[in-house]
Design a protein around this motif. Structure first.
Motif, mmCIF file in Angstrom:
data_model
loop_
_atom_site.group_PDB
_atom_site.id
_atom_site.type_symbol
_atom_site.label_atom_id
_atom_site.label_comp_id
_atom_site.label_asym_id
_atom_site.label_seq_id
_atom_site.Cartn_x
_atom_site.Cartn_y
_atom_site.Cartn_z
ATOM 1 N N LEU A 13 -13.891 47.291 -36.999
ATOM 2 C CA LEU A 13 -12.753 46.752 -37.740
ATOM 3 C C LEU A 13 -13.008 46.770 -39.245
ATOM 4 O O LEU A 13 -12.137 47.165 -40.029
ATOM 5 N N VAL A 14 -14.193 46.361 -39.655
ATOM 6 C CA VAL A 14 -14.499 46.368 -41.086
ATOM 7 C C VAL A 14 -14.528 47.804 -41.607
ATOM 8 O O VAL A 14 -13.947 48.101 -42.654
ATOM 9 N N SER A 15 -15.174 48.699 -40.876
ATOM 10 C CA SER A 15 -15.233 50.102 -41.311
ATOM 11 C C SER A 15 -13.832 50.703 -41.403
ATOM 12 O O SER A 15 -13.480 51.334 -42.409
ATOM 13 N N GLY A 16 -13.036 50.534 -40.351
ATOM 14 C CA GLY A 16 -11.686 51.085 -40.340
ATOM 15 C C GLY A 16 -10.838 50.550 -41.480
ATOM 16 O O GLY A 16 -10.114 51.311 -42.146
ATOM 17 N N ALA A 37 -3.248 44.216 -29.439
ATOM 18 C CA ALA A 37 -1.983 43.535 -29.725
ATOM 19 C C ALA A 37 -2.154 42.542 -30.871
ATOM 20 O O ALA A 37 -1.293 42.449 -31.759
ATOM 21 N N GLN A 38 -3.248 41.818 -30.860
ATOM 22 C CA GLN A 38 -3.532 40.844 -31.920
ATOM 23 C C GLN A 38 -3.647 41.555 -33.279
ATOM 24 O O GLN A 38 -3.020 41.139 -34.259
ATOM 25 N N LEU A 39 -4.418 42.626 -33.324
ATOM 26 C CA LEU A 39 -4.595 43.365 -34.575
ATOM 27 C C LEU A 39 -3.284 44.010 -35.025
ATOM 28 O O LEU A 39 -2.958 43.991 -36.223
ATOM 29 N N SER A 40 -2.530 44.550 -34.083
ATOM 30 C CA SER A 40 -1.250 45.187 -34.408
ATOM 31 C C SER A 40 -0.246 44.192 -34.979
ATOM 32 O O SER A 40 0.637 44.574 -35.753
ATOM 33 N N SER A 41 -0.387 42.930 -34.589
ATOM 34 C CA SER A 41 0.521 41.904 -35.109
ATOM 35 C C SER A 41 0.032 41.312 -36.430
ATOM 36 O O SER A 41 0.673 40.423 -36.990
ATOM 37 N N GLY A 42 -1.109 41.799 -36.919
ATOM 38 C CA GLY A 42 -1.583 41.362 -38.225
ATOM 39 C C GLY A 42 -2.645 40.277 -38.198
ATOM 40 O O GLY A 42 -3.038 39.787 -39.260
ATOM 41 N N GLU A 43 -3.125 39.914 -37.025
ATOM 42 C CA GLU A 43 -4.157 38.877 -36.932
ATOM 43 C C GLU A 43 -5.543 39.500 -37.019
ATOM 44 O O GLU A 43 -5.861 40.426 -36.285
ATOM 45 N N HIS A 65 -3.817 51.635 -38.184
ATOM 46 C CA HIS A 65 -3.086 51.564 -36.922
ATOM 47 C C HIS A 65 -4.049 51.198 -35.795
ATOM 48 O O HIS A 65 -5.259 51.458 -35.891
ATOM 49 N N PHE A 66 -3.510 50.673 -34.710
ATOM 50 C CA PHE A 66 -4.319 50.256 -33.562
ATOM 51 C C PHE A 66 -3.669 50.744 -32.272
ATOM 52 O O PHE A 66 -2.443 50.708 -32.142
ATOM 53 N N THR A 67 -4.507 51.165 -31.339
ATOM 54 C CA THR A 67 -3.996 51.647 -30.054
ATOM 55 C C THR A 67 -5.078 51.520 -28.985
ATOM 56 O O THR A 67 -6.261 51.455 -29.304
#
Length: 156
Positions: A13-16, A37-43, A65-67
Protein backbone atom coordinates in the motif's frame (compact mmCIF):
# COMPACT_ATOMS: atom_id res chain seq x y z
CA UNK A 1 3.98 4.30 -16.52
CA UNK A 2 1.45 1.65 -15.50
CA UNK A 3 2.48 -0.27 -12.39
CA UNK A 4 0.83 -3.20 -10.65
CA UNK A 5 1.45 -3.92 -6.99
CA UNK A 6 0.35 -7.35 -5.81
CA UNK A 7 -0.45 -7.18 -2.11
CA UNK A 8 -1.91 -4.27 -0.16
CA UNK A 9 -0.25 -4.80 3.19
CA UNK A 10 2.08 -2.18 4.61
CA UNK A 11 4.76 -2.52 1.92
CA UNK A 12 2.32 -2.81 -1.00
CA UNK A 13 0.00 0.00 0.00
CA UNK A 14 2.76 2.46 0.86
CA UNK A 15 4.73 1.58 -2.29
CA UNK A 16 1.67 1.81 -4.54
CA UNK A 17 0.61 5.12 -3.05
CA UNK A 18 4.11 6.57 -3.41
CA UNK A 19 4.38 5.42 -7.04
CA UNK A 20 1.03 7.10 -7.71
CA UNK A 21 2.22 10.25 -5.94
CA UNK A 22 5.17 10.28 -8.36
CA UNK A 23 2.68 10.36 -11.25
CA UNK A 24 2.43 6.68 -12.21
CA UNK A 25 -0.87 4.90 -12.82
CA UNK A 26 -0.98 2.19 -10.15
CA UNK A 27 -3.30 -0.75 -9.68
CA UNK A 28 -3.00 -2.60 -6.40
CA UNK A 29 -4.23 -6.20 -6.42
CA UNK A 30 -5.24 -8.19 -3.35
CA UNK A 31 -7.23 -11.37 -2.76
CA UNK A 32 -8.96 -9.87 0.29
CA UNK A 33 -12.25 -8.52 -1.08
CA UNK A 34 -13.05 -6.66 2.14
CA UNK A 35 -9.71 -4.86 2.13
CA UNK A 36 -10.06 -3.94 -1.55
CA UNK A 37 -13.54 -2.56 -0.87
CA UNK A 38 -12.21 -0.57 2.08
CA UNK A 39 -9.34 0.89 0.04
CA UNK A 40 -11.61 1.59 -2.94
CA UNK A 41 -13.90 3.59 -0.68
CA UNK A 42 -11.00 5.74 0.48
CA UNK A 43 -10.22 4.16 3.85
CA UNK A 44 -6.54 3.74 4.69
CA UNK A 45 -6.13 0.85 7.18
CA UNK A 46 -2.55 1.62 8.23
CA UNK A 47 -0.65 4.62 9.54
CA UNK A 48 2.35 6.13 7.87
CA UNK A 49 3.00 9.89 8.11
CA UNK A 50 1.18 11.72 5.28
CA UNK A 51 0.08 8.45 3.62
CA UNK A 52 -3.59 9.42 3.89
CA UNK A 53 -2.93 12.72 2.10
CA UNK A 54 -1.00 11.08 -0.77
CA UNK A 55 -3.55 8.25 -0.96
CA UNK A 56 -6.47 10.67 -1.26
CA UNK A 57 -4.71 12.84 -3.85
CA UNK A 58 -3.77 9.81 -5.99
CA UNK A 59 -7.34 8.47 -5.86
CA UNK A 60 -8.83 11.89 -6.66
CA UNK A 61 -6.47 12.22 -9.64
CA UNK A 62 -7.37 8.69 -10.78
CA UNK A 63 -3.83 7.31 -10.45
CA UNK A 64 -4.47 4.72 -7.70
CA UNK A 65 -6.84 1.80 -8.20
CA UNK A 66 -7.68 -1.41 -6.32
CA UNK A 67 -8.97 -4.76 -7.53
CA UNK A 68 -9.16 -8.44 -6.67
CA UNK A 69 -8.89 -9.30 -10.38
CA UNK A 70 -5.25 -10.03 -11.20
CA UNK A 71 -5.88 -10.10 -14.96
CA UNK A 72 -7.42 -6.63 -14.77
CA UNK A 73 -4.55 -5.47 -12.59
CA UNK A 74 -1.97 -6.60 -15.13
CA UNK A 75 -3.63 -4.80 -18.04
CA UNK A 76 -1.06 -2.42 -19.54
CA UNK A 77 1.31 -2.86 -16.57
CA UNK A 78 4.97 -2.47 -17.43
CA UNK A 79 6.22 -3.26 -13.92
CA UNK A 80 4.71 -5.76 -11.48
CA UNK A 81 5.77 -5.54 -7.84
CA UNK A 82 5.30 -8.53 -5.54
CA UNK A 83 4.59 -7.10 -2.07
CA UNK A 84 3.42 -10.30 -0.47
CA UNK A 85 3.80 -11.82 2.98
CA UNK A 86 6.87 -13.94 3.66
CA UNK A 87 6.11 -15.29 7.13
CA UNK A 88 8.74 -17.38 8.88
CA UNK A 89 8.41 -21.13 8.54
CA UNK A 90 8.87 -23.51 11.45
CA UNK A 91 12.62 -23.53 10.85
CA UNK A 92 12.76 -19.71 10.69
CA UNK A 93 13.21 -19.54 6.91
CA UNK A 94 10.94 -17.32 4.85
CA UNK A 95 7.79 -18.98 3.54
CA UNK A 96 7.78 -18.01 -0.14
CA UNK A 97 4.50 -19.71 -0.99
CA UNK A 98 2.62 -16.41 -1.45
CA UNK A 99 5.33 -15.05 -3.75
CA UNK A 100 5.60 -18.24 -5.80
CA UNK A 101 1.83 -18.64 -6.05
CA UNK A 102 1.57 -15.07 -7.36
CA UNK A 103 4.41 -15.76 -9.81
CA UNK A 104 2.49 -18.78 -11.12
CA UNK A 105 -0.69 -16.74 -11.52
CA UNK A 106 1.10 -13.88 -13.29
CA UNK A 107 3.03 -16.26 -15.56
CA UNK A 108 -0.16 -18.14 -16.47
CA UNK A 109 -1.86 -14.86 -17.41
CA UNK A 110 1.10 -13.77 -19.52
CA UNK A 111 1.13 -17.09 -21.36
CA UNK A 112 -2.60 -16.71 -22.03
CA UNK A 113 -2.16 -13.24 -23.57
CA UNK A 114 -2.23 -13.36 -27.35
CA UNK A 115 0.71 -10.96 -27.57
CA UNK A 116 2.29 -10.61 -24.17
CA UNK A 117 4.14 -7.37 -23.64
CA UNK A 118 7.48 -7.22 -21.86
CA UNK A 119 7.13 -6.94 -18.07
CA UNK A 120 9.56 -6.31 -15.25
CA UNK A 121 8.72 -8.45 -12.22
CA UNK A 122 10.03 -7.01 -8.96
CA UNK A 123 10.36 -8.80 -5.61
CA UNK A 124 10.30 -6.80 -2.41
CA UNK A 125 13.58 -6.60 -0.56
CA UNK A 126 12.55 -8.85 2.33
CA UNK A 127 12.73 -12.07 0.31
CA UNK A 128 15.86 -14.19 0.70
CA UNK A 129 18.71 -14.20 -1.79
CA UNK A 130 17.84 -16.50 -4.68
CA UNK A 131 14.11 -15.74 -4.73
CA UNK A 132 14.49 -13.94 -8.04
CA UNK A 133 15.89 -17.13 -9.53
CA UNK A 134 12.94 -19.09 -8.16
CA UNK A 135 10.44 -16.61 -9.62
CA UNK A 136 12.28 -16.67 -12.93
CA UNK A 137 12.08 -20.48 -12.85
CA UNK A 138 8.30 -20.34 -12.44
CA UNK A 139 8.06 -18.22 -15.60
CA UNK A 140 10.53 -20.44 -17.47
CA UNK A 141 8.50 -23.54 -16.53
CA UNK A 142 5.65 -21.97 -18.51
CA UNK A 143 7.79 -21.33 -21.57
CA UNK A 144 8.49 -17.65 -20.91
CA UNK A 145 12.04 -16.51 -21.52
CA UNK A 146 13.89 -14.08 -19.27
CA UNK A 147 15.21 -11.18 -21.28
CA UNK A 148 12.47 -11.70 -23.86
CA UNK A 149 9.02 -11.36 -22.33
CA UNK A 150 10.08 -10.51 -18.80
CA UNK A 151 12.92 -9.95 -16.35
CA UNK A 152 12.99 -10.31 -12.58
CA UNK A 153 14.56 -7.80 -10.22
CA UNK A 154 14.54 -6.82 -6.58
CA UNK A 155 13.45 -3.56 -4.98
CA UNK A 156 15.96 -2.80 -2.25
Amino acid sequence: MNITVIGTGYVGLVSGTCFAEMGHDVTCVDVDEEKVAQLSSGEVPIYEPDLDRYFERARNEDRLHFTTDLAKGLTDAKVVFFALPTPPGEDGSADLSYVLDAAEDVADLLVAEAESEYRIIVNKSTVPVGTGDEVEGVFADRGLEAGGGFDVGSNP
